[in-house]
Design an enzyme around this catalytic site. Structure first.
Site, mmCIF file in Angstrom:
data_model
loop_
_atom_site.group_PDB
_atom_site.id
_atom_site.type_symbol
_atom_site.label_atom_id
_atom_site.label_comp_id
_atom_site.label_asym_id
_atom_site.label_seq_id
_atom_site.Cartn_x
_atom_site.Cartn_y
_atom_site.Cartn_z
ATOM 1 N N GLU A 114 0.860 -1.257 -0.060
ATOM 2 C CA GLU A 114 0.040 -0.212 -0.109
ATOM 3 C C GLU A 114 0.809 1.365 -0.010
ATOM 4 O O GLU A 114 0.455 2.135 -0.838
ATOM 5 C CB GLU A 114 -0.781 -0.092 1.281
ATOM 6 N N LYS A 132 -13.806 5.540 11.606
ATOM 7 C CA LYS A 132 -12.215 5.465 11.376
ATOM 8 C C LYS A 132 -11.323 7.097 11.858
ATOM 9 O O LYS A 132 -10.156 7.158 11.874
ATOM 10 C CB LYS A 132 -11.704 5.304 10.089
HETATM 11 C C1 5RP Z 1 -5.205 -3.036 4.725
HETATM 12 C C2 5RP Z 1 -5.560 -1.831 5.068
HETATM 13 C C3 5RP Z 1 -6.914 -1.313 5.272
HETATM 14 O O1 5RP Z 1 -7.181 -0.432 4.223
HETATM 15 C C4 5RP Z 1 -7.321 -1.066 6.463
HETATM 16 O O2 5RP Z 1 -7.261 -2.326 7.152
HETATM 17 C C5 5RP Z 1 -8.812 -0.641 6.450
HETATM 18 O O3 5RP Z 1 -9.671 -1.947 6.094
HETATM 19 P P1 5RP Z 1 -11.169 -1.741 5.898
HETATM 20 O O4 5RP Z 1 -11.631 -1.195 4.848
HETATM 21 O O5 5RP Z 1 -11.617 -3.460 5.655
HETATM 22 O O6 5RP Z 1 -11.673 -1.338 7.158
HETATM 23 O O7 5RP Z 1 -4.721 -1.028 5.513
HETATM 24 O O8 5RP Z 1 -3.814 -3.391 5.017
#
Ligand code: 5RP
Length: 235
Positions: A114, A132
């Protein structure tokens, strides 16, 4: 602090909020270009929405095996990051995002790829539900990808900072990332200076990637709220 623009009204489940922000992210996809694609349940909604534009884009650069498989299943070409100089946009979720666009990421263990794909992009668009959004990073256990032989030492370094690090397990054994490494998740941190924190931990021997995204912070966040999708723009 970000500017904020509500765009619709509804009482929505968390899954519906993810669908809404995934669809809203399509406005940032540039026709005729490649798009950088993150990983996770929110990004899966974006990928599903992106299928409606697949004839308008060259394809995607993906941040995980899981996203690659989903993109290919929908007929969206996936290109190797090494074939690309620059992306106009990278779209990804987050485990936490603060009022400046700094994020904690890696809950899906894809943080290294990422960060690589995000670094190729001119703009990072974060898609997330309102749970979040935080004042200060550190409530969500911080994912850190480590080379296995360094795990004990890295955990001790986090202990010296007041954190408690645990090796992430899958089926009772250490989870192995797409890069063949392990993840430690660190609780008890209060990350008041994300840039300094990312800079410091990134230099510890054996750390592949720390899940603080301050150098690759978000430019925009599409936040799914009970009042609809809000667009937060970070200066
Ligand atoms: C994966 C990530 C995701 O973006 C993060 O965990 C959020 O995931 P979700 O959309 O399932 O809540 O960093 O490595």
């Amino acid at each position: 602090m970000p500017s904020s623009t509500p765009t619709s009204q509804a009482t929505l489940t968390q899954d519906e909020l993810k669908t809404r922000v995934g669809q809203a992210a399509l406005q940032y996809v540039v026709p005729g270009e490649l798009v950088g694609v993150g990983t996770g349940s929110t990004v899966n909604k974006f990928i599903d929405a992106l299928a409606s534009m697949k004839d308008q884009i060259k394809g995607a650069v993906s941040s995980s095996v899981a996203s690659t498989e989903r993109l290919l299943a929908l007929g969206i070409p996936v290109l190797d990051a090494n074939t690309v100089d620059r992306l106009s946009v990278y779209i990804d979720g987050a485990d936490e995002i603060d009022g400046h666009g700094n994020m904690v990421k890696g809950g899906g263990a894809a943080l290294t790829r990422e960060k690589i794909v995000a670094a190729l992009a001119a703009q990072f668009v974060c898609i997330a539900d309102e749970s979040k959004l935080v004042q200060t990073l550190g409530q969500f256990p911080l994912p850190v990808e480590v080379i296995p032989m360094a795990t004990r030492r890295v955990m001790a370094q986090f202990a010296a900072k007041g954190g408690v690090a645990r090796v992430r397990l899958k089926d009772g054994v250490p989870l192995v990332t797409d890069n063949g490494q392990h993840i430690v998740d660190v609780t008890g941190l209060h990350i008041t200076d994300p840039l300094a924190f990312e800079s410091e931990v990134s230099q510890w021997p054996g750390v592949v990637t720390v899940g603080v995204f301050a150098f690759q912070r978000a430019n925009v966040c599409l936040l799914g709220t009970s009042a609809g999708v809000k667009t937060l723009t970070f200066i």
